[in-house]
Each structure stands twice: as C-alpha cells, then as structure tokens.
Design a protein around this motif. Sequence first.
Motif, PDB file in Angstrom:
ATOM      1  N   ALA A 149       0.738  -1.226   0.031  1.00  0.00           N
ATOM      2  CA  ALA A 149       0.177  -0.036   0.151  1.00  0.00           C
ATOM      3  C   ALA A 149       0.717   1.375  -0.059  1.00  0.00           C
ATOM      4  O   ALA A 149       0.673   2.142  -0.530  1.00  0.00           O
ATOM      5  N   TRP A 150       1.908   1.335   0.906  1.00  0.00           N
ATOM      6  CA  TRP A 150       2.743   2.278   0.836  1.00  0.00           C
ATOM      7  C   TRP A 150       3.469   2.777  -0.563  1.00  0.00           C
ATOM      8  O   TRP A 150       3.351   4.001  -0.951  1.00  0.00           O
ATOM      9  N   ARG A 151       3.848   1.551  -1.381  1.00  0.00           N
ATOM     10  CA  ARG A 151       4.554   1.782  -2.548  1.00  0.00           C
ATOM     11  C   ARG A 151       3.612   2.233  -3.448  1.00  0.00           C
ATOM     12  O   ARG A 151       3.753   2.864  -4.500  1.00  0.00           O
ATOM     13  N   ARG A 152       2.121   1.747  -3.303  1.00  0.00           N
ATOM     14  CA  ARG A 152       1.194   1.931  -4.158  1.00  0.00           C
ATOM     15  C   ARG A 152       0.338   3.171  -4.109  1.00  0.00           C
ATOM     16  O   ARG A 152      -0.660   3.422  -4.677  1.00  0.00           O
ATOM     17  N   LEU A 153       0.539   3.946  -3.016  1.00  0.00           N
ATOM     18  CA  LEU A 153      -0.212   5.124  -2.759  1.00  0.00           C
ATOM     19  C   LEU A 153      -0.241   6.245  -3.700  1.00  0.00           C
ATOM     20  O   LEU A 153      -1.311   6.659  -3.973  1.00  0.00           O
ATOM     21  N   PRO A 154       0.742   6.583  -4.473  1.00  0.00           N
ATOM     22  CA  PRO A 154       0.601   7.406  -5.326  1.00  0.00           C
ATOM     23  C   PRO A 154      -0.393   7.118  -6.496  1.00  0.00           C
ATOM     24  O   PRO A 154      -0.956   7.679  -7.214  1.00  0.00           O
ATOM     25  N   ASP A 155      -0.571   5.802  -6.748  1.00  0.00           N
ATOM     26  CA  ASP A 155      -1.803   5.240  -7.509  1.00  0.00           C
ATOM     27  C   ASP A 155      -3.159   5.331  -7.043  1.00  0.00           C
ATOM     28  O   ASP A 155      -3.990   4.894  -7.608  1.00  0.00           O
ATOM     29  N   PHE A 156      -3.184   5.505  -5.815  1.00  0.00           N
ATOM     30  CA  PHE A 156      -4.519   5.395  -5.065  1.00  0.00           C
ATOM     31  C   PHE A 156      -5.320   6.613  -5.638  1.00  0.00           C
ATOM     32  O   PHE A 156      -4.830   7.886  -5.490  1.00  0.00           O
ATOM     33  N   ARG A 157      -6.560   6.415  -5.978  1.00  0.00           N
ATOM     34  CA  ARG A 157      -7.565   7.411  -6.453  1.00  0.00           C
ATOM     35  C   ARG A 157      -8.504   7.556  -5.545  1.00  0.00           C
ATOM     36  O   ARG A 157      -9.192   6.423  -5.121  1.00  0.00           O
ATOM     37  N   ALA A 158      -8.812   8.472  -5.031  1.00  0.00           N
ATOM     38  CA  ALA A 158      -9.992   8.824  -4.028  1.00  0.00           C
ATOM     39  C   ALA A 158     -11.177   8.596  -4.410  1.00  0.00           C
ATOM     40  O   ALA A 158     -12.241   8.963  -3.891  1.00  0.00           O
ATOM     41  N   ASP A 159     -11.500   7.788  -5.574  1.00  0.00           N
ATOM     42  CA  ASP A 159     -12.729   7.401  -6.086  1.00  0.00           C
ATOM     43  C   ASP A 159     -13.469   6.098  -5.509  1.00  0.00           C
ATOM     44  O   ASP A 159     -14.493   5.955  -5.302  1.00  0.00           O
ATOM     45  N   ALA A 160     -12.460   5.633  -4.555  1.00  0.00           N
ATOM     46  CA  ALA A 160     -12.876   4.311  -3.847  1.00  0.00           C
ATOM     47  C   ALA A 160     -12.587   4.807  -2.420  1.00  0.00           C
ATOM     48  O   ALA A 160     -11.562   5.873  -2.139  1.00  0.00           O
ATOM     49  N   ARG A 161     -13.043   4.139  -1.509  1.00  0.00           N
ATOM     50  CA  ARG A 161     -12.747   4.437   0.007  1.00  0.00           C
ATOM     51  C   ARG A 161     -11.308   3.911   0.300  1.00  0.00           C
ATOM     52  O   ARG A 161     -11.174   2.842  -0.225  1.00  0.00           O
ATOM     53  N   PHE A 162     -10.729   4.553   1.160  1.00  0.00           N
ATOM     54  CA  PHE A 162      -9.366   4.176   1.439  1.00  0.00           C
ATOM     55  C   PHE A 162      -9.316   2.760   2.026  1.00  0.00           C
ATOM     56  O   PHE A 162      -8.532   1.767   1.659  1.00  0.00           O
ATOM     57  N   ARG A 163     -10.509   2.474   2.995  1.00  0.00           N
ATOM     58  CA  ARG A 163     -10.587   1.275   3.700  1.00  0.00           C
ATOM     59  C   ARG A 163     -10.908   0.101   2.771  1.00  0.00           C
ATOM     60  O   ARG A 163     -10.269  -0.855   2.886  1.00  0.00           O
ATOM     61  N   THR A 164     -11.717   0.322   1.666  1.00  0.00           N
ATOM     62  CA  THR A 164     -12.087  -0.684   0.635  1.00  0.00           C
ATOM     63  C   THR A 164     -10.704  -0.895  -0.125  1.00  0.00           C
ATOM     64  O   THR A 164     -10.487  -2.320  -0.529  1.00  0.00           O
ATOM     65  N   TRP A 165     -10.061  -0.023  -0.368  1.00  0.00           N
ATOM     66  CA  TRP A 165      -8.565  -0.138  -1.259  1.00  0.00           C
ATOM     67  C   TRP A 165      -7.732  -1.040  -0.386  1.00  0.00           C
ATOM     68  O   TRP A 165      -7.146  -2.143  -0.902  1.00  0.00           O
ATOM     69  N   LEU A 166      -7.732  -0.988   0.927  1.00  0.00           N
ATOM     70  CA  LEU A 166      -6.789  -1.851   1.780  1.00  0.00           C
ATOM     71  C   LEU A 166      -7.569  -3.130   1.874  1.00  0.00           C
ATOM     72  O   LEU A 166      -6.797  -3.997   1.738  1.00  0.00           O
ATOM     73  N   TYR A 167      -8.629  -3.275   1.902  1.00  0.00           N
ATOM     74  CA  TYR A 167      -9.363  -4.537   2.088  1.00  0.00           C
ATOM     75  C   TYR A 167      -9.015  -5.338   0.947  1.00  0.00           C
ATOM     76  O   TYR A 167      -8.604  -6.473   1.202  1.00  0.00           O
ATOM     77  N   ARG A 168      -8.893  -4.639  -0.368  1.00  0.00           N
ATOM     78  CA  ARG A 168      -8.621  -5.437  -1.472  1.00  0.00           C
ATOM     79  C   ARG A 168      -7.260  -5.908  -1.455  1.00  0.00           C
ATOM     80  O   ARG A 168      -6.977  -7.039  -2.038  1.00  0.00           O
ATOM     81  N   ILE A 169      -6.326  -5.062  -1.105  1.00  0.00           N
ATOM     82  CA  ILE A 169      -4.861  -5.508  -1.100  1.00  0.00           C
ATOM     83  C   ILE A 169      -4.801  -6.852  -0.085  1.00  0.00           C
ATOM     84  O   ILE A 169      -4.095  -7.548  -0.530  1.00  0.00           O
ATOM     85  N   VAL A 170      -5.296  -6.531   0.997  1.00  0.00           N
ATOM     86  CA  VAL A 170      -5.284  -7.501   2.117  1.00  0.00           C
ATOM     87  C   VAL A 170      -5.702  -8.807   1.657  1.00  0.00           C
ATOM     88  O   VAL A 170      -5.179  -9.961   1.766  1.00  0.00           O
ATOM     89  N   THR A 171      -6.904  -8.778   0.927  1.00  0.00           N
ATOM     90  CA  THR A 171      -7.509 -10.029   0.687  1.00  0.00           C
ATOM     91  C   THR A 171      -6.920 -10.668  -0.383  1.00  0.00           C
ATOM     92  O   THR A 171      -6.903 -11.868  -0.662  1.00  0.00           O
ATOM     93  N   ASN A 172      -6.525  -9.930  -1.194  1.00  0.00           N
ATOM     94  CA  ASN A 172      -5.817 -10.339  -2.669  1.00  0.00           C
ATOM     95  C   ASN A 172      -4.385 -11.121  -2.025  1.00  0.00           C
ATOM     96  O   ASN A 172      -3.934 -12.199  -2.552  1.00  0.00           O
ATOM     97  N   ARG A 173      -3.640 -10.421  -1.127  1.00  0.00           N
ATOM     98  CA  ARG A 173      -2.400 -11.026  -0.342  1.00  0.00           C
ATOM     99  C   ARG A 173      -3.028 -12.471   0.261  1.00  0.00           C
ATOM    100  O   ARG A 173      -2.207 -13.533  -0.136  1.00  0.00           O
ATOM    101  N   CYS A 174      -3.927 -12.534   0.756  1.00  0.00           N
ATOM    102  CA  CYS A 174      -4.210 -13.814   1.555  1.00  0.00           C
ATOM    103  C   CYS A 174      -4.812 -14.805   0.611  1.00  0.00           C
ATOM    104  O   CYS A 174      -4.708 -16.070   0.658  1.00  0.00           O
ATOM    105  N   LEU A 175      -5.726 -14.257  -0.389  1.00  0.00           N
ATOM    106  CA  LEU A 175      -6.204 -15.458  -1.260  1.00  0.00           C
ATOM    107  C   LEU A 175      -4.754 -16.017  -2.141  1.00  0.00           C
ATOM    108  O   LEU A 175      -4.902 -17.155  -2.468  1.00  0.00           O
ATOM    109  N   ASN A 176      -3.994 -15.073  -2.463  1.00  0.00           N
ATOM    110  CA  ASN A 176      -2.923 -15.788  -3.104  1.00  0.00           C
ATOM    111  C   ASN A 176      -2.058 -16.680  -2.399  1.00  0.00           C
ATOM    112  O   ASN A 176      -1.517 -17.675  -2.759  1.00  0.00           O
TER     113      ASN A 176
END
Length: 185
Positions: free
Chosen positions: A61-88
């Motif tokens: 998330a720290w590395r990808r923060l410049p790519d974060f677009r505020a069209d999504a909620r930050f918490r949802t964006w984090l859920y996506r990152i954590v969920t994808n890491r866990c699913l992998n």
Amino acid sequence: MADEPVEVRDELLAARAAEGDEDAFEELVRRHGPAMFSLAVRLLGSRADAEDAVQEAFVSAWRRLPDFRADARFRTWLYRIVTNRCLNQLRARRPERDLTAAPEPTAPEHQASPVRAAESAAARAQLAEALDGLSPEQRACWVLRELHGLSYEQIAEVVRISEHAVRGRIFRARRYLTEAMGAWR
C-alpha cells in the motif's frame, strides 16, 4: 469542546502519505491495522501468516499510494490489497489452522463451566475445519460479509467480481457451512 482533536479523513491522510508523509501513513496503519489483521487471521487461519500478509500488504500500500485514486474509499482499497494477498497465499497452499484464531465468545466467569468450554472449543474446531472446506474465493466473500460486515457492493469492489457473483459465493458458502455445522444446530 473547541480543544477536541478533529479526525482527519482517510483520503486526506492517504494523499499526504502519497507525498511522503510517514506520520500520515502511520496513522492509517493505526486506524486500519487491527481490522486488516482480523481479516487476514480469519482468511488464513494462522496469526503468524496473517501478520506476514498484513505487513506485506501495508508495504505494498505504501508503494502504491501514488496510484490510489480517491474514487474508492481508502479502507475498501486496503481490504482489496489484504484480501488479494491472503487469497494468493490460500491458493498456493492449504493453511495450517490456528484454532485460537476463531473468535471466542466472551462469557462471564460465573456462567462458564467446563462442559460449556469444551462444547465451545469443539464448535470452534468444527467451524475451522468447515472453513477449510470452502474455496478461497467463497471463504473471502463469507468472511468479508459475515465477520466484517461489508455490503455486497463493497465485497464486489474488494474481490473485483460482480455483486451477483458475490451473492452466489456467499450463498454456496452458507449452504456448505450449514451442512458442515449441522451437528451444532
């Protein structure tokens, strides 16, 4: 009342962190770390694996923060990152179950009995085993809905599938868990 601190919105903190403000990112980790850890423990079944997954997710998330677009909620964006890491991780291997990862109901000491404690432990073990029987995708949707209270729309955004597909995965997960936990009904 004028001296009460004003809570800064996540999206503003994310924008500051994207510009290199480590304190802003530290605040985001403080706010969302416990929920992300809880999610990872429930998905992976191991506190150690969850710690690794969440740490890696926050680094990502720290590395990808410049790519974060505020069209999504930050918490949802984090859920996506954590969920994808866990699913992998789940797809790569079957997780070892840490039975202490299942949430324990808290009962007042005076009402607890050895019989109830044994029943509770057995039910948690059965649920842990049942959760292992779900596909990683069903498990992620079920955990996000039932344990984290996300809406179908939010889950669809996190796992990047349609709401209809989310509903189907949750339906199949519930049906499977109901059958697997039938002895506890």
